[in-house]
Design an enzyme around this catalytic site. Structure first.
Site, PDB file in Angstrom:
ATOM      1  N   ASN A   9     -91.511 -12.672  44.142  1.00 21.56           N
ATOM      2  CA  ASN A   9     -91.874 -14.087  44.254  1.00 21.56           C
ATOM      3  C   ASN A   9     -91.312 -14.603  45.579  1.00 21.56           C
ATOM      4  O   ASN A   9     -90.100 -14.742  45.723  1.00 21.56           O
ATOM      5  CB  ASN A   9     -91.267 -14.837  43.051  1.00 21.56           C
ATOM      6  CG  ASN A   9     -91.420 -16.337  43.165  1.00 21.56           C
ATOM      7  OD1 ASN A   9     -92.165 -16.843  44.009  1.00 21.56           O
ATOM      8  ND2 ASN A   9     -90.707 -17.062  42.302  1.00 21.56           N
ATOM      9  N   TRP A  10     -92.204 -14.869  46.519  1.00 23.64           N
ATOM     10  CA  TRP A  10     -91.747 -15.248  47.859  1.00 23.64           C
ATOM     11  C   TRP A  10     -91.398 -16.734  47.954  1.00 23.64           C
ATOM     12  O   TRP A  10     -90.948 -17.212  49.001  1.00 23.64           O
ATOM     13  CB  TRP A  10     -92.812 -14.881  48.908  1.00 23.64           C
ATOM     14  CG  TRP A  10     -93.047 -13.407  49.038  1.00 23.64           C
ATOM     15  CD1 TRP A  10     -92.427 -12.410  48.339  1.00 23.64           C
ATOM     16  CD2 TRP A  10     -93.972 -12.751  49.918  1.00 23.64           C
ATOM     17  NE1 TRP A  10     -92.916 -11.177  48.720  1.00 23.64           N
ATOM     18  CE2 TRP A  10     -93.866 -11.367  49.686  1.00 23.64           C
ATOM     19  CE3 TRP A  10     -94.891 -13.201  50.872  1.00 23.64           C
ATOM     20  CZ2 TRP A  10     -94.634 -10.422  50.381  1.00 23.64           C
ATOM     21  CZ3 TRP A  10     -95.657 -12.271  51.562  1.00 23.64           C
ATOM     22  CH2 TRP A  10     -95.529 -10.894  51.324  1.00 23.64           C
ATOM     23  N   LYS A  11     -91.636 -17.478  46.896  1.00 29.01           N
ATOM     24  CA  LYS A  11     -91.300 -18.906  46.841  1.00 29.01           C
ATOM     25  C   LYS A  11     -91.810 -19.649  48.087  1.00 29.01           C
ATOM     26  O   LYS A  11     -92.862 -19.303  48.618  1.00 29.01           O
ATOM     27  CB  LYS A  11     -89.794 -19.096  46.657  1.00 29.01           C
ATOM     28  CG  LYS A  11     -89.252 -18.292  45.485  1.00 29.01           C
ATOM     29  CD  LYS A  11     -87.876 -18.708  45.086  1.00 29.01           C
ATOM     30  CE  LYS A  11     -87.378 -17.777  43.993  1.00 29.01           C
ATOM     31  NZ  LYS A  11     -86.128 -18.171  43.415  1.00 29.01           N
ATOM     32  N   HIS A  96     -91.815 -21.004  35.856  1.00 29.52           N
ATOM     33  CA  HIS A  96     -90.623 -20.581  36.602  1.00 29.52           C
ATOM     34  C   HIS A  96     -89.546 -21.668  36.467  1.00 29.52           C
ATOM     35  O   HIS A  96     -89.852 -22.861  36.404  1.00 29.52           O
ATOM     36  CB  HIS A  96     -90.974 -20.354  38.078  1.00 29.52           C
ATOM     37  CG  HIS A  96     -89.858 -19.678  38.821  1.00 29.52           C
ATOM     38  ND1 HIS A  96     -88.789 -20.389  39.322  1.00 29.52           N
ATOM     39  CD2 HIS A  96     -89.627 -18.380  39.095  1.00 29.52           C
ATOM     40  CE1 HIS A  96     -87.946 -19.534  39.897  1.00 29.52           C
ATOM     41  NE2 HIS A  96     -88.432 -18.302  39.768  1.00 29.52           N
ATOM     42  N   GLU A  98     -87.648 -22.990  38.503  1.00 30.10           N
ATOM     43  CA  GLU A  98     -87.676 -24.036  39.540  1.00 30.10           C
ATOM     44  C   GLU A  98     -88.756 -25.066  39.220  1.00 30.10           C
ATOM     45  O   GLU A  98     -88.608 -26.253  39.528  1.00 30.10           O
ATOM     46  CB  GLU A  98     -87.868 -23.394  40.923  1.00 30.10           C
ATOM     47  CG  GLU A  98     -86.585 -22.695  41.354  1.00 30.10           C
ATOM     48  CD  GLU A  98     -86.779 -21.470  42.223  1.00 30.10           C
ATOM     49  OE1 GLU A  98     -87.854 -21.289  42.812  1.00 30.10           O
ATOM     50  OE2 GLU A  98     -85.818 -20.671  42.295  1.00 30.10           O
ATOM     51  N   GLU A 168     -85.429 -14.891  32.709  1.00 30.89           N
ATOM     52  CA  GLU A 168     -84.696 -15.229  33.926  1.00 30.89           C
ATOM     53  C   GLU A 168     -83.627 -16.277  33.601  1.00 30.89           C
ATOM     54  O   GLU A 168     -83.920 -17.487  33.594  1.00 30.89           O
ATOM     55  CB  GLU A 168     -85.646 -15.816  34.966  1.00 30.89           C
ATOM     56  CG  GLU A 168     -86.754 -14.870  35.385  1.00 30.89           C
ATOM     57  CD  GLU A 168     -87.244 -15.201  36.785  1.00 30.89           C
ATOM     58  OE1 GLU A 168     -87.120 -14.328  37.646  1.00 30.89           O
ATOM     59  OE2 GLU A 168     -87.709 -16.321  37.016  1.00 30.89           O
ATOM     60  N   GLY A 174     -80.974 -16.703  42.260  1.00 30.92           N
ATOM     61  CA  GLY A 174     -80.572 -17.077  43.614  1.00 30.92           C
ATOM     62  C   GLY A 174     -79.086 -17.309  43.764  1.00 30.92           C
ATOM     63  O   GLY A 174     -78.632 -17.872  44.758  1.00 30.92           O
ATOM     64  N   SER A 214     -81.257 -12.491  40.600  1.00 33.18           N
ATOM     65  CA  SER A 214     -80.445 -11.740  41.564  1.00 33.18           C
ATOM     66  C   SER A 214     -80.577 -10.225  41.426  1.00 33.18           C
ATOM     67  O   SER A 214     -79.594  -9.489  41.566  1.00 33.18           O
ATOM     68  CB  SER A 214     -78.970 -12.177  41.469  1.00 33.18           C
ATOM     69  OG  SER A 214     -78.849 -13.547  41.803  1.00 33.18           O
ATOM     70  N   GLY A 235     -86.780 -12.558  43.426  1.00 31.27           N
ATOM     71  CA  GLY A 235     -86.945 -13.651  44.384  1.00 31.27           C
ATOM     72  C   GLY A 235     -86.413 -13.249  45.750  1.00 31.27           C
ATOM     73  O   GLY A 235     -87.094 -12.583  46.536  1.00 31.27           O
TER      74      GLY A 235
END
Ligand code: PEP
Length: 253
Positions: A9-11, A96, A98, A168, A174, A214, A235
């Site tokens: 996931n490149w966000k 997700h 976020e 997650e 992160g 992570s 991520g």
């Protein structure tokens, strides 16, 4: 046998040029890889990354990081399922943490997106996971159960062949903190039990459950050694070929 599924996931990272550069490196290094692999660039780079994947006949799947809950219409800023399919997306990440915590997406909204995506033939990675305070107050399983059951509310078993669940824990995303392989495996086993109770043993045994939080080259092998962990949603470490490639090829480390 569940297929191992590693997703990046490149966000909100990578211009189109940077995305192309990374996609090219991955395609070259991972041509022989038999695992299911997905990369999810930002929306602006989807089309161009698809061209890179197509040029080299790569079996890396193109993923999107989110999707609107409506098919079409006056929804400024949203991207529809049809638009995603049009540029070659085959998997969408929904729920997700976020999206849940920064943009306050509730379970019923996520459920509408999951239903729409699956009904239109997109695969879905549905993310679930507890915060640190929820874990510390002993309600991690309740939180995960609510997110999962509400996320797949009203969906028939036959439609769930396109569903991957990503566990997650929010406190591990992160942050450099990873759940221990034992803790992650335990939660994955709990999730499998929920699927068995709501649907069937067969589905619970076949459904892919990724771990995310992570994941890096140094911990992926221990996580993947666990029975209930079938893959990873990555991520930060998916943003560089030098870290994502060894994660995908963890069995060669
Ligand atoms: C993620 O965003 O899904 C994620 C797991 O991020 P990271 O690997 O950076 O913790």
């Amino acid at each position: 046998m569940r297929k191992i599924f590693i997703a990046g996931n490149w966000k909100m990272h990578k211009t189109v040029g940077e995305a192309v550069e990374l996609a090219r490196e991955l395609v070259t290094a991972l041509t022989e890889e038999k695992k299911k692999i997905m990369i999810a660039p930002p929306f602006t780079a989807l089309n161009t990354v698809k061209e890179v994947l197509a040029e080299s006949n790569s079996n890396i799947l193109l993923g999107a990081q989110n999707m609107g809950p409506e098919e079409e219409g006056a929804h400024t800023g949203e991207i529809s399922v049809k638009m995603l399919k049009d540029v070659g997306v085959s998997v969408v990440i929904l729920g997700h943490s976020e999206r849940r915590h920064i943009y306050n997406e509730p379970d019923d909204l996520i459920n509408r997106k999951v239903k729409l995506a699956l009904s239109k033939g997109l695969e879905v990675i549905l993310c679930v996971g507890e915060t640190l305070s929820e874990r510390e107050s002993g309600i991690a399983e309740n939180v995960v159960e609510n997110q999962l059951i509400r996320g797949i509310e009203g969906i028939a078993e036959k439609q769930l062949s396109g569903l991957t669940i990503a566990y997650e824990p929010v406190w591990a995303i992160g942050t450099g903190k990873t759940a221990t392989p034992e803790d992650a495996d335990k939660m994955h086993g709990f999730i499998r039990g929920l699927i068995e109770k709501k649907y069937s043993k067969k589905l619970s045994e076949n459904i892919t459950i990724q771990y995310g939080g992570s994941v890096k080259p140094g911990n992926v092998k221990d996580l993947m050694a666990k029975d209930n962990i079938d893959g990873a949603l990555v991520g930060g470490a998916s943003l560089k070929a030098e870290t994502f490639i060894p994660i995908v090829r963890y069995d060669k480390l």
